[in-house]
Design a protein around this motif. Structure first.
Motif, PDB file in Angstrom:
ATOM      1  N   VAL A 171      10.170 -11.987 -10.682  1.00 44.30           N
ATOM      2  CA  VAL A 171       9.349 -11.183 -10.126  1.00 44.30           C
ATOM      3  C   VAL A 171       8.705  -9.988 -10.541  1.00 44.30           C
ATOM      4  CG1 VAL A 171      10.253  -8.754  -8.599  1.00 44.30           C
ATOM      5  CG2 VAL A 171      11.654 -10.276  -8.554  1.00 44.30           C
ATOM      6  N   VAL A 172       7.499 -10.126  -9.875  1.00 46.36           N
ATOM      7  CA  VAL A 172       6.624  -9.474 -11.180  1.00 46.36           C
ATOM      8  C   VAL A 172       6.279  -7.784 -10.118  1.00 46.36           C
ATOM      9  CG1 VAL A 172       3.726  -8.923 -11.130  1.00 46.36           C
ATOM     10  CG2 VAL A 172       4.976 -11.584 -11.475  1.00 46.36           C
ATOM     11  N   TYR A 173       6.436  -6.427 -10.668  1.00 47.95           N
ATOM     12  CA  TYR A 173       6.909  -5.208  -9.854  1.00 47.95           C
ATOM     13  C   TYR A 173       5.851  -3.829 -10.683  1.00 47.95           C
ATOM     14  CZ  TYR A 173       8.347  -1.170  -8.458  1.00 47.95           C
ATOM     15  OH  TYR A 173       9.066   0.585  -7.497  1.00 47.95           O
ATOM     16  N   VAL A 174       5.133  -3.672  -9.041  1.00 48.68           N
ATOM     17  CA  VAL A 174       4.198  -2.439  -9.961  1.00 48.68           C
ATOM     18  C   VAL A 174       4.754  -1.050  -9.343  1.00 48.68           C
ATOM     19  CG1 VAL A 174       2.593  -2.826  -8.453  1.00 48.68           C
ATOM     20  CG2 VAL A 174       1.831  -2.059 -10.011  1.00 48.68           C
ATOM     21  N   CYS A 175       4.169   0.362 -10.108  1.00 51.60           N
ATOM     22  CA  CYS A 175       4.897   1.097  -9.563  1.00 51.60           C
ATOM     23  C   CYS A 175       3.376   1.532 -10.163  1.00 51.60           C
ATOM     24  CB  CYS A 175       5.867   1.920 -10.639  1.00 51.60           C
ATOM     25  SG  CYS A 175       5.318   1.984 -12.634  1.00 51.60           S
ATOM     26  N   ARG A 176       3.501   2.910  -9.217  1.00 49.72           N
ATOM     27  CA  ARG A 176       1.957   4.169  -9.661  1.00 49.72           C
ATOM     28  C   ARG A 176       2.933   5.514  -9.978  1.00 49.72           C
ATOM     29  NH1 ARG A 176      -2.386   4.187  -4.459  1.00 49.72           N
ATOM     30  NH2 ARG A 176      -4.450   5.133  -5.987  1.00 49.72           N
ATOM     31  N   GLU A 177       1.862   6.030 -10.348  1.00 49.28           N
ATOM     32  CA  GLU A 177       2.525   7.573 -10.671  1.00 49.28           C
ATOM     33  C   GLU A 177       2.540   8.483  -9.226  1.00 49.28           C
ATOM     34  OE1 GLU A 177       2.273  12.058 -11.319  1.00 49.28           O
ATOM     35  OE2 GLU A 177       0.789  10.647  -9.736  1.00 49.28           O
ATOM     36  N   PRO A 178       3.962   8.666  -9.292  1.00 47.63           N
ATOM     37  CA  PRO A 178       4.324   9.109  -7.993  1.00 47.63           C
ATOM     38  C   PRO A 178       3.187  10.584  -7.300  1.00 47.63           C
ATOM     39  CG  PRO A 178       5.786   9.442  -9.407  1.00 47.63           C
ATOM     40  CD  PRO A 178       4.838   9.653 -10.275  1.00 47.63           C
ATOM     41  N   LYS A 179       2.361  11.275  -7.686  1.00 47.17           N
ATOM     42  CA  LYS A 179       1.857  12.248  -6.918  1.00 47.17           C
ATOM     43  C   LYS A 179       0.573  11.457  -6.299  1.00 47.17           C
ATOM     44  CE  LYS A 179       0.557  15.260  -9.912  1.00 47.17           C
ATOM     45  NZ  LYS A 179       2.025  14.141 -11.496  1.00 47.17           N
ATOM     46  N   ASP A 180       0.231  10.879  -7.201  1.00 48.04           N
ATOM     47  CA  ASP A 180      -0.959   9.546  -6.428  1.00 48.04           C
ATOM     48  C   ASP A 180      -0.454   8.769  -5.253  1.00 48.04           C
ATOM     49  OD1 ASP A 180      -3.442  10.095  -6.765  1.00 48.04           O
ATOM     50  OD2 ASP A 180      -2.882   8.797  -9.041  1.00 48.04           O
ATOM     51  N   MET A 181       1.054   8.215  -5.690  1.00 49.99           N
ATOM     52  CA  MET A 181       1.319   6.818  -4.580  1.00 49.99           C
ATOM     53  C   MET A 181       1.931   8.517  -3.566  1.00 49.99           C
ATOM     54  SD  MET A 181       4.736   7.014  -2.715  1.00 49.99           S
ATOM     55  CE  MET A 181       5.761   7.557  -3.900  1.00 49.99           C
ATOM     56  N   VAL A 182       2.433   9.341  -3.228  1.00 51.95           N
ATOM     57  CA  VAL A 182       1.937  10.724  -2.347  1.00 51.95           C
ATOM     58  C   VAL A 182       1.051  10.192  -1.330  1.00 51.95           C
ATOM     59  CG1 VAL A 182       3.465  12.610  -1.171  1.00 51.95           C
ATOM     60  CG2 VAL A 182       4.683  11.148  -3.207  1.00 51.95           C
ATOM     61  N   VAL A 183       0.007  10.930  -2.049  1.00 51.14           N
ATOM     62  CA  VAL A 183      -1.137  11.046  -1.142  1.00 51.14           C
ATOM     63  C   VAL A 183      -2.387   9.956  -0.286  1.00 51.14           C
ATOM     64  CG1 VAL A 183      -3.469  11.952  -2.105  1.00 51.14           C
ATOM     65  CG2 VAL A 183      -2.045  12.946  -3.466  1.00 51.14           C
ATOM     66  N   SER A 184      -1.797   8.308  -1.007  1.00 52.30           N
ATOM     67  CA  SER A 184      -2.804   7.250  -1.094  1.00 52.30           C
ATOM     68  C   SER A 184      -1.644   7.055   0.104  1.00 52.30           C
ATOM     69  CB  SER A 184      -1.991   6.255  -1.213  1.00 52.30           C
ATOM     70  OG  SER A 184      -2.344   5.220  -1.051  1.00 52.30           O
ATOM     71  N   LEU A 185       0.218   6.831   0.505  1.00 53.49           N
ATOM     72  CA  LEU A 185       0.670   6.956   1.293  1.00 53.49           C
ATOM     73  C   LEU A 185       1.075   7.977   2.636  1.00 53.49           C
ATOM     74  CD1 LEU A 185       3.678   6.145   3.190  1.00 53.49           C
ATOM     75  CD2 LEU A 185       4.545   7.174   1.823  1.00 53.49           C
ATOM     76  N   TRP A 186      -0.082   8.998   2.570  1.00 50.73           N
ATOM     77  CA  TRP A 186      -0.357  10.618   3.485  1.00 50.73           C
ATOM     78  C   TRP A 186      -1.487   9.643   4.399  1.00 50.73           C
ATOM     79  CZ3 TRP A 186      -4.235  14.023   2.500  1.00 50.73           C
ATOM     80  CH2 TRP A 186      -4.961  15.004   3.407  1.00 50.73           C
ATOM     81  N   HIS A 187      -2.613   9.291   3.384  1.00 55.19           N
ATOM     82  CA  HIS A 187      -3.908   8.560   4.605  1.00 55.19           C
ATOM     83  C   HIS A 187      -3.296   7.760   4.905  1.00 55.19           C
ATOM     84  CE1 HIS A 187      -7.085  11.572   2.477  1.00 55.19           C
ATOM     85  NE2 HIS A 187      -6.282  10.995   0.922  1.00 55.19           N
ATOM     86  N   PHE A 188      -2.795   6.676   4.521  1.00 52.36           N
ATOM     87  CA  PHE A 188      -1.999   5.640   4.979  1.00 52.36           C
ATOM     88  C   PHE A 188      -1.791   6.005   6.604  1.00 52.36           C
ATOM     89  CE2 PHE A 188       0.224   1.601   6.206  1.00 52.36           C
ATOM     90  CZ  PHE A 188      -0.669   0.669   6.184  1.00 52.36           C
ATOM     91  N   LEU A 189      -0.707   6.664   6.606  1.00 56.77           N
ATOM     92  CA  LEU A 189       0.332   7.007   7.655  1.00 56.77           C
ATOM     93  C   LEU A 189      -0.284   8.035   8.984  1.00 56.77           C
ATOM     94  CD1 LEU A 189       3.608   8.745   6.030  1.00 56.77           C
ATOM     95  CD2 LEU A 189       3.161   6.198   7.120  1.00 56.77           C
ATOM     96  N   ARG A 190      -2.167   8.577   8.405  1.00 58.17           N
ATOM     97  CA  ARG A 190      -2.383   9.329   8.884  1.00 58.17           C
ATOM     98  C   ARG A 190      -3.379   8.487  10.034  1.00 58.17           C
ATOM     99  NH1 ARG A 190      -6.196  13.022   5.393  1.00 58.17           N
ATOM    100  NH2 ARG A 190      -6.945  13.970   7.800  1.00 58.17           N
ATOM    101  N   HIS A 191      -3.632   7.170   9.988  1.00 56.93           N
ATOM    102  CA  HIS A 191      -4.247   5.882  10.878  1.00 56.93           C
ATOM    103  C   HIS A 191      -2.860   5.891  11.779  1.00 56.93           C
ATOM    104  CE1 HIS A 191      -7.771   4.461   7.992  1.00 56.93           C
ATOM    105  NE2 HIS A 191      -6.810   4.899   6.912  1.00 56.93           N
ATOM    106  N   LEU A 192      -1.937   5.369  11.806  1.00 54.29           N
ATOM    107  CA  LEU A 192      -0.224   5.746  12.693  1.00 54.29           C
ATOM    108  C   LEU A 192      -0.423   6.983  13.174  1.00 54.29           C
ATOM    109  CD1 LEU A 192       1.963   4.113  10.796  1.00 54.29           C
ATOM    110  CD2 LEU A 192       0.786   2.978  12.585  1.00 54.29           C
ATOM    111  N   ARG A 193      -0.104   8.318  12.558  1.00 56.42           N
ATOM    112  CA  ARG A 193       0.080  10.208  12.998  1.00 56.42           C
ATOM    113  C   ARG A 193      -1.030  10.737  12.662  1.00 56.42           C
ATOM    114  NH1 ARG A 193       5.896  11.816  11.590  1.00 56.42           N
ATOM    115  NH2 ARG A 193       4.166  13.525  12.177  1.00 56.42           N
TER     116      ARG A 193
END
Length: 341
Positions: A171-193
Motif C-alpha cells: 500500500v502506498v498512502y499519501v496524507c495532506r496537512e489537515p487544514k489544506d485537506m478541509v479547504v480542498s474538500l470544501w471546494h470539491f463538495l461545492r460542486h454538489l452543494r
C-alpha cells in the motif's frame, strides 16, 4: 485473508489503463452487495449539515454505498502478492499520486516521454480502478480479475478494510496537512452543494463524522502500519511530494520493486515522469478538463485540478477555524511521531 499469486509466465505485464480493459459480459452481474441486517442499527449522523447520511461502521463513518463496498471488500477482495494499492483520505493528493504511480510502474510499456501515453488521453482515475466503485456491486469486479499483474488500484478506505494479513499486497498512502485537506474538500463538495459553508465542512471533520472519517484515525492507521511494516506500507506526505517530486518518485519505484536503473537515470526517465504528471501538464488536457468524474458523483473532472499547492487554507480559514483544527490535530497525533510542520 491470504494473498493469492497471479499471472503465470508469458502473460501481459501490468499495470494497464483500466479504461481499456475488456471483460466478458457474461461474467458481469449488477447485483448489489447486501449489507448485514445489523447495519440499520449502527449510529448515524448527518455530514456537512446537510442530506449526507452516514453510519459508523467498524469505527469509521461511511454512507450506505461505502458500507456496501467495505463489506464486499472484506468478503470478496482477494489481493495478489504483487498488487499495489494507492490509498488516501479524500482530497489529499490522490489524483497526483495515481498518475505518478501509474507512470512509474507502467514506464516500460508506456514511456513517459511518448506522445501516446495513456495519461495524455485518460484521467488518472480512468487508468487505475477505484475499489469502492468496483465493489459497490458485482458489476465491475470481473474487470479487476482481468487485469494483468502487477495490478494497481486506488481506495479511500481505512487500512483495516483493505489490508490483508501477513504476506499480502503493498500500500502506498499519501496524507495532506489537515487544514489544506478541509479547504480542498470544501471546494470539491461545492460542486454538489454550491451553498455549502466552509464552517459546516470543518464542523464535520472536527467531529469525526465525515465520510471515511475520523480523519485522524484514517491517517494514523496507515502511519502506524508504515512504521510496523515498512515493506508493506509506504507513507508519503503531499507537501514533500511538492518539494521533491523526483525524490519521492524514486522512493515509490524502490518500494514497488521497480527501482530506476542507472541507464534510466541518465536518460532522464524520472524527470519525464515528473513532467508528465505535473499539475501544469495534466490540468489543461481534455481528459482532465471536460467530462464528469463518475456517473454517481456529478462532479466535473476539472474539480480534481484546482490549485495543487500547499498553504491555501490561509486564504479561506479564519484564525479561529485554523486554531480549532490545529488543536485537535495536536491532541490526536501527540506522541505518534507524525507532524505536519
Amino acid at each position: 485473508m491470504a494473498a493469492k499469486t497471479k499471472a503465470p509466465a508469458g502473460t501481459p505485464v501490468g499495470p494497464v489503463p483500466f479504461a481499456d480493459v475488456e471483460t466478458d459480459p457474461g461474467l458481469v452481474s449488477p447485483v448489489p452487495e447486501q449489507l448485514p441486517e445489523e447495519h440499520a442499527a449502527l449510529p448515524s449522523a448527518s455530514a456537512f449539515n446537510g442530506p449526507t447520511n452516514i453510519r459508523c461502521y467498524q469505527g469509521f463513518w461511511l454512507s450506505d454505498y461505502l458500507s456496501a463496498a467495505a463489506v464486499a471488500l472484506q468478503r470478496r477482495f482477494e489481493p495478489c502478492r504483487d498488487d499495489i494499492i494507492v490509498a488516501s483520505f479524500p482530497k489529499s493528493g490522490t489524483t497526483w499520486l495515481n498518475a505518478l504511480a501509474f507512470a512509474t510502474m507502467a514506464r516500460r510499456a508506456y514511456p513517459a516521454a511518448d506522445a501516446g501515453h495513456p495519461l495524455l488521453r485518460l484521467n488518472p482515475h480512468q487508468c487505475i480502478p477505484f475499489l469502492e466503485n468496483l465493489f459497490r456491486s458485482r458489476a465491475e469486479a470481473a474487470k479487476l480479475e482481468a487485469l494483468p499483474s502487477p495490478r494497481l488500484m486506488n481506495t479511500h478506505m481505512p487500512l483495516g478494510m483493505i489490508m490483508p494479513g501477513a504476506g499480502g499486497c503493498k500500500v502506498v498512502y499519501v496524507c495532506r496537512e489537515p487544514k489544506d485537506m478541509v479547504v480542498s474538500l470544501w471546494h470539491f463538495l461545492r460542486h454538489l452543494r454550491p451553498d455549502l459553508a466552509l464552517a459546516d465542512v470543518l464542523d464535520s471533520v472536527c467531529s469525526g463524522a465525515v465520510p471515511y472519517g475520523p480523519v485522524w484515525d484514517h491517517i494514523l492507521g496507515y502511519w502506524r502500519a508504515s512504521i510496523a511494516r515498512p515493506d508493506a506500507v509506504l507513507f508519503l506526505r503531499y507537501e514533500e511530494l511538492l518539494r521533491d517530486p523526483a525524490g519521492n518518485v524514486r522512493e515509490l519505484a524502490r518500494f514497488v520493486g521497480l527501482p530506476f536503473s542507472d541507464a534510466e537515470e541518465e536518460a532522464g526517465v524520472v524527470q519525464d515522469i515528473v513532467k508528465l504528471c505535473s499539475f501544469g501538464h495534466l490540468k489543461p488536457l481534455e481528459a482532465n478538463s471536460t467530462g464528469q468524474l463518475d456517473p454517481l458523483v456529478p462532479v466535473p473532472r476539472e474539480a480534481l485540478f484546482r490549485k495543487g499547492v500547499a498553504g491555501d487554507w490561509a486564504n479561506h480559514m479564519t484564525p479561529e477555524m485554523a486554531r480549532r483544527l490545529d488543536e485537535i490535530v495536536a491532541d490526536k497525533f501527540h506522541a505518534t511521531g507524525l507532524t505536519f510542520r
